[in-house]
Motif scaffolding. Structure first.
Motif, PDB file in Angstrom:
ATOM      1  N   VAL A  33     -10.167  15.996  10.725  1.00  0.00           N
ATOM      2  CA  VAL A  33      -9.319  15.916  11.920  1.00  0.00           C
ATOM      3  C   VAL A  33      -8.800  14.493  12.104  1.00  0.00           C
ATOM      4  CG1 VAL A  33      -9.296  16.110  14.432  1.00  0.00           C
ATOM      5  CG2 VAL A  33     -10.430  17.869  13.060  1.00  0.00           C
ATOM      6  N   LYS A  34      -9.668  13.522  11.867  1.00  0.00           N
ATOM      7  CA  LYS A  34      -9.269  12.119  11.998  1.00  0.00           C
ATOM      8  C   LYS A  34      -8.233  11.743  10.941  1.00  0.00           C
ATOM      9  CE  LYS A  34     -11.210   7.435  12.075  1.00  0.00           C
ATOM     10  NZ  LYS A  34     -12.467   6.644  11.937  1.00  0.00           N
ATOM     11  N   GLU A  35      -8.415  12.228   9.711  1.00  0.00           N
ATOM     12  CA  GLU A  35      -7.489  11.887   8.628  1.00  0.00           C
ATOM     13  C   GLU A  35      -6.152  12.606   8.766  1.00  0.00           C
ATOM     14  OE1 GLU A  35      -9.763  12.780   5.154  1.00  0.00           O
ATOM     15  OE2 GLU A  35     -10.590  10.752   5.025  1.00  0.00           O
ATOM     16  N   SER A  36      -6.049  13.566   9.636  1.00  0.00           N
ATOM     17  CA  SER A  36      -4.752  14.190   9.891  1.00  0.00           C
ATOM     18  C   SER A  36      -3.825  13.246  10.665  1.00  0.00           C
ATOM     19  CB  SER A  36      -4.926  15.504  10.657  1.00  0.00           C
ATOM     20  OG  SER A  36      -5.393  15.264  11.982  1.00  0.00           O
ATOM     21  N   GLN A  37      -4.392  12.182  11.248  1.00  0.00           N
ATOM     22  CA  GLN A  37      -3.603  11.137  11.903  1.00  0.00           C
ATOM     23  C   GLN A  37      -3.392  10.017  10.876  1.00  0.00           C
ATOM     24  OE1 GLN A  37      -2.602  11.657  15.363  1.00  0.00           O
ATOM     25  NE2 GLN A  37      -3.319  13.635  14.613  1.00  0.00           N
ATOM     26  N   ILE A  38      -2.198   9.900  10.334  1.00  0.00           N
ATOM     27  CA  ILE A  38      -1.904   8.945   9.259  1.00  0.00           C
ATOM     28  C   ILE A  38      -1.655   7.571   9.885  1.00  0.00           C
ATOM     29  CG2 ILE A  38      -0.492   8.475   7.244  1.00  0.00           C
ATOM     30  CD1 ILE A  38      -2.063  11.130   7.175  1.00  0.00           C
ATOM     31  N   ARG A  39      -2.485   6.609   9.499  1.00  0.00           N
ATOM     32  CA  ARG A  39      -2.394   5.258  10.068  1.00  0.00           C
ATOM     33  C   ARG A  39      -2.149   4.222   8.975  1.00  0.00           C
ATOM     34  NH1 ARG A  39      -3.714   5.335  15.362  1.00  0.00           N
ATOM     35  NH2 ARG A  39      -4.766   7.238  16.112  1.00  0.00           N
ATOM     36  N   SER A  40      -1.561   3.096   9.386  1.00  0.00           N
ATOM     37  CA  SER A  40      -1.226   2.039   8.423  1.00  0.00           C
ATOM     38  C   SER A  40      -2.483   1.273   8.025  1.00  0.00           C
ATOM     39  CB  SER A  40      -0.202   1.078   9.026  1.00  0.00           C
ATOM     40  OG  SER A  40       0.017  -0.022   8.164  1.00  0.00           O
ATOM     41  N   PRO A  41      -2.709   1.069   6.719  1.00  0.00           N
ATOM     42  CA  PRO A  41      -3.886   0.312   6.295  1.00  0.00           C
ATOM     43  C   PRO A  41      -3.706  -1.205   6.358  1.00  0.00           C
ATOM     44  CG  PRO A  41      -2.709   1.125   4.387  1.00  0.00           C
ATOM     45  CD  PRO A  41      -1.981   1.660   5.587  1.00  0.00           C
ATOM     46  N   ILE A  42      -2.453  -1.690   6.459  1.00  0.00           N
ATOM     47  CA  ILE A  42      -2.183  -3.134   6.464  1.00  0.00           C
ATOM     48  C   ILE A  42      -1.065  -3.433   7.447  1.00  0.00           C
ATOM     49  CG2 ILE A  42      -2.902  -3.466   4.053  1.00  0.00           C
ATOM     50  CD1 ILE A  42       0.103  -3.493   3.314  1.00  0.00           C
ATOM     51  N   VAL A  84       5.048  -2.660  11.019  1.00  0.00           N
ATOM     52  CA  VAL A  84       3.886  -1.913  11.500  1.00  0.00           C
ATOM     53  C   VAL A  84       2.660  -2.824  11.461  1.00  0.00           C
ATOM     54  CG1 VAL A  84       4.758   0.351  10.830  1.00  0.00           C
ATOM     55  CG2 VAL A  84       3.444  -0.993   9.184  1.00  0.00           C
ATOM     56  N   LYS A  85       1.677  -2.485  12.299  1.00  0.00           N
ATOM     57  CA  LYS A  85       0.408  -3.203  12.338  1.00  0.00           C
ATOM     58  C   LYS A  85      -0.683  -2.333  11.724  1.00  0.00           C
ATOM     59  CE  LYS A  85       1.781  -6.905  14.550  1.00  0.00           C
ATOM     60  NZ  LYS A  85       1.717  -8.252  13.924  1.00  0.00           N
ATOM     61  N   GLN A  86      -1.726  -3.006  11.280  1.00  0.00           N
ATOM     62  CA  GLN A  86      -2.844  -2.258  10.711  1.00  0.00           C
ATOM     63  C   GLN A  86      -3.435  -1.326  11.764  1.00  0.00           C
ATOM     64  OE1 GLN A  86      -5.943  -4.767   9.230  1.00  0.00           O
ATOM     65  NE2 GLN A  86      -7.085  -3.100   8.281  1.00  0.00           N
ATOM     66  N   GLY A  87      -3.621  -0.045  11.397  1.00  0.00           N
ATOM     67  CA  GLY A  87      -4.160   0.952  12.304  1.00  0.00           C
ATOM     68  C   GLY A  87      -3.121   1.677  13.131  1.00  0.00           C
ATOM     69  N   GLN A  88      -1.846   1.279  13.020  1.00  0.00           N
ATOM     70  CA  GLN A  88      -0.797   1.932  13.801  1.00  0.00           C
ATOM     71  C   GLN A  88      -0.557   3.341  13.280  1.00  0.00           C
ATOM     72  OE1 GLN A  88       2.759  -0.410  14.281  1.00  0.00           O
ATOM     73  NE2 GLN A  88       4.044   1.380  14.668  1.00  0.00           N
ATOM     74  N   LEU A  89      -0.322   4.294  14.200  1.00  0.00           N
ATOM     75  CA  LEU A  89      -0.084   5.685  13.827  1.00  0.00           C
ATOM     76  C   LEU A  89       1.301   5.824  13.206  1.00  0.00           C
ATOM     77  CD1 LEU A  89      -1.167   8.607  13.916  1.00  0.00           C
ATOM     78  CD2 LEU A  89      -0.024   8.845  16.144  1.00  0.00           C
ATOM     79  N   LEU A  90       1.328   6.354  11.975  1.00  0.00           N
ATOM     80  CA  LEU A  90       2.586   6.532  11.256  1.00  0.00           C
ATOM     81  C   LEU A  90       3.098   7.963  11.351  1.00  0.00           C
ATOM     82  CD1 LEU A  90       1.682   4.565   7.994  1.00  0.00           C
ATOM     83  CD2 LEU A  90       2.658   3.669  10.109  1.00  0.00           C
ATOM     84  N   ALA A  91       2.205   8.931  11.191  1.00  0.00           N
ATOM     85  CA  ALA A  91       2.601  10.332  11.214  1.00  0.00           C
ATOM     86  C   ALA A  91       1.378  11.172  11.552  1.00  0.00           C
ATOM     87  CB  ALA A  91       3.186  10.750   9.869  1.00  0.00           C
ATOM     88  N   ALA A 112       0.841  -1.195   0.000  1.00  0.00           N
ATOM     89  CA  ALA A 112       0.000   0.000   0.000  1.00  0.00           C
ATOM     90  C   ALA A 112       0.875   1.243   0.000  1.00  0.00           C
ATOM     91  CB  ALA A 112      -0.919   0.010   1.219  1.00  0.00           C
ATOM     92  N   THR A 113       0.450   2.218  -0.803  1.00  0.00           N
ATOM     93  CA  THR A 113       1.045   3.548  -0.765  1.00  0.00           C
ATOM     94  C   THR A 113       0.135   4.435   0.083  1.00  0.00           C
ATOM     95  OG1 THR A 113       2.070   3.288  -2.938  1.00  0.00           O
ATOM     96  CG2 THR A 113       1.781   5.525  -2.119  1.00  0.00           C
ATOM     97  N   VAL A 114       0.636   4.869   1.213  1.00  0.00           N
ATOM     98  CA  VAL A 114      -0.151   5.676   2.151  1.00  0.00           C
ATOM     99  C   VAL A 114      -0.080   7.135   1.717  1.00  0.00           C
ATOM    100  CG1 VAL A 114      -0.489   6.303   4.557  1.00  0.00           C
ATOM    101  CG2 VAL A 114       0.376   4.031   3.980  1.00  0.00           C
ATOM    102  N   MET A 115      -1.251   7.730   1.451  1.00  0.00           N
ATOM    103  CA  MET A 115      -1.325   9.130   1.020  1.00  0.00           C
ATOM    104  C   MET A 115      -2.128   9.933   2.027  1.00  0.00           C
ATOM    105  SD  MET A 115      -1.894   8.721  -3.093  1.00  0.00           S
ATOM    106  CE  MET A 115      -3.374   7.742  -2.879  1.00  0.00           C
ATOM    107  N   THR A 116      -1.902  11.234   2.021  1.00  0.00           N
ATOM    108  CA  THR A 116      -2.647  12.116   2.911  1.00  0.00           C
ATOM    109  C   THR A 116      -3.935  12.573   2.233  1.00  0.00           C
ATOM    110  OG1 THR A 116      -2.624  14.229   4.056  1.00  0.00           O
ATOM    111  CG2 THR A 116      -1.274  14.067   2.088  1.00  0.00           C
ATOM    112  N   ARG A 117      -4.997  12.657   3.019  1.00  0.00           N
ATOM    113  CA  ARG A 117      -6.279  13.150   2.511  1.00  0.00           C
ATOM    114  C   ARG A 117      -6.492  14.623   2.849  1.00  0.00           C
ATOM    115  NH1 ARG A 117      -9.876   9.081   1.323  1.00  0.00           N
ATOM    116  NH2 ARG A 117     -11.067  10.830   0.418  1.00  0.00           N
TER     117      ARG A 117
END
Length: 364
Positions: free
Chosen positions: A155-164, A85-92, A64-69
């Motif tokens: 506000v929720k999408e400002s917390q970048i989390r791992s999808p997988i 990393v685990k799914q749902g873990q905070l990345l940035a 997965a390529t994690v992008m900002t919304r």
């Protein structure tokens, strides 16, 4: 005078006899055979398989390529390349003060409209309240709730989390960078299970089926066999090169393989049971045919053989050899049929014997 001639003839005859005896001894010495030293192995019986050898490129089935919304400033980065990393873990995290202010404003707007509606509905003189006014307030409430939910989502999408679940393969940003909407931030791959992509000629299509076993050999550890199996078989043939795509499933729990690697692949096509097996190096090419030397009564007998499957350094003998027969494994290139041989102890056995502990003699 006659006596002199008799003595001379007798002397010549004795010399001729001596020369004849010497020549016979030399001929006997020339005819004497010298035993040629050789090492041997015993032909065994067992199972052997036929493999198709090719190469494969490993791919991660989950990546997965994690992008900002949302657009904003990168406030913090919590992971680095190579970290699991685990799914749902905070990345940035992205600075979301503006989004938070918008959320607070819409929350206040929703509460005001809800209070106004409750006040109107509790009035005793409902006949003084027009239906249009109530309807407009309810529509305004729905619109305000939608704006609030959108602000809350930002506000929720400002917390970048791992999808997988996976490993951070690439980090595209640094703390303090300004990002726009849909900018890539991280690339994550899951490597617990990889896919090996193989292209086989169309002639092999009939010999392949789902679940068929295969073995992979990585370039960094070419002696270790990594099990795999056929996961998918493409139903179409590429008309440009006459090949079809095969996807192998490779379990990688220890992470020794990486996505993007090139590996050697051996796909198992067939297995023969109870075959006569010998090391491949015992076979020689003589008189345009394959042959081996079998030991009988300390002599080497040359046997033409017909070979079958080969697996590593082991080859199957279809005809010309029986299990249990002793075969020359070293020194066979110096032999001729019916040559006298001397059996040597294999060097591996000598080394193993040398490593055994020496028993000390106990005095009585």
């Amino acid at each position: 005078m006659d006596l002199y001639r008799i003595v001379r003839h007798a002397t010549l005859f004795a010399c001729l006899l001596g020369l004849s005896a010497c020549s016979e001894e030399q001929q006997q010495e020339e005819k004497a055979e010298y035993a040629i030293p050789v090492e041997t192995v015993t032909a065994s019986h067992g199972d052997i398989s036929s493999f198709y050898n090719t190469t494969a490129t490993l791919e991660a089935p989950q990546e997965a390529t994690v992008m900002t919304r949302v657009a904003g400033l990168i406030a913090s980065i919590n992971v680095e390349e190579g970290m699991p990393v685990k799914q749902g873990q905070l990345l940035a995290s992205i600075d979301a003060k503006r989004q938070q202010y918008e959320l607070d404003r819409t929350n206040a707007e929703v509460r005001i409209i809800e209070q106004e509606l409750q006040r109107l509905k509790k009035m005793n003189n409902q006949e003084y309240i027009s239906a249009d006014s109530l309807a407009k307030l309810e529509y305004n409430l729905q619109a305000s709730v939608a704006r609030r939910d959108l602000a809350e989502l930002q506000v929720k999408e400002s917390q970048i989390r791992s999808p997988i679940d996976g490993v951070i393969a690439t980090r595209h940003v640094k703390q303090g960078n300004m990002v726009r909407e849909f900018d890539p931030l991280f690339h994550i791959v899951s490597q617990d299970e990889l896919h090996g992509i193989v292209y086989l000629p169309e002639q092999q299509l009939s010999q392949l089926q789902l679940g068929q076993q295969a073995m992979l050999f990585a370039s960094h550890n070419p002696t270790t066999e990594i099990p795999a199996d056929v996961l998918r078989i493409s139903p179409v043939i590429d008309s440009n090169n006459g090949t079809f795509k095969v996807t192998l499933r490779v379990r990688n729990p220890e992470g020794q393989l990486k996505s993007g690697m090139f590996t050697k692949v051996a796909i198992k096509f067939d297995t023969r049971r109870n075959s006569v097996l010998v090391p491949f190096n015992v076979v020689i090419q003589q008189d345009q045919q394959q042959a081996i030397y079998v030991i009988k009564d300390n002599k080497a007998q040359r046997r033409p053989v017909i070979l079958g499957y080969r697996q590593g350094n082991t080859v199957e003998v279809l005809d010309g050899l029986a299990p249990g027969e002793i075969v020359v494994s070293r020194g066979q290139h110096n032999l001729k049929d019916q040559a006298l041989v001397e059996l040597l102890i294999p060097s591996s056995l000598v080394e193993a014997t040398a490593q055994l502990p020496v028993a000390s003699q106990v005095s009585q």
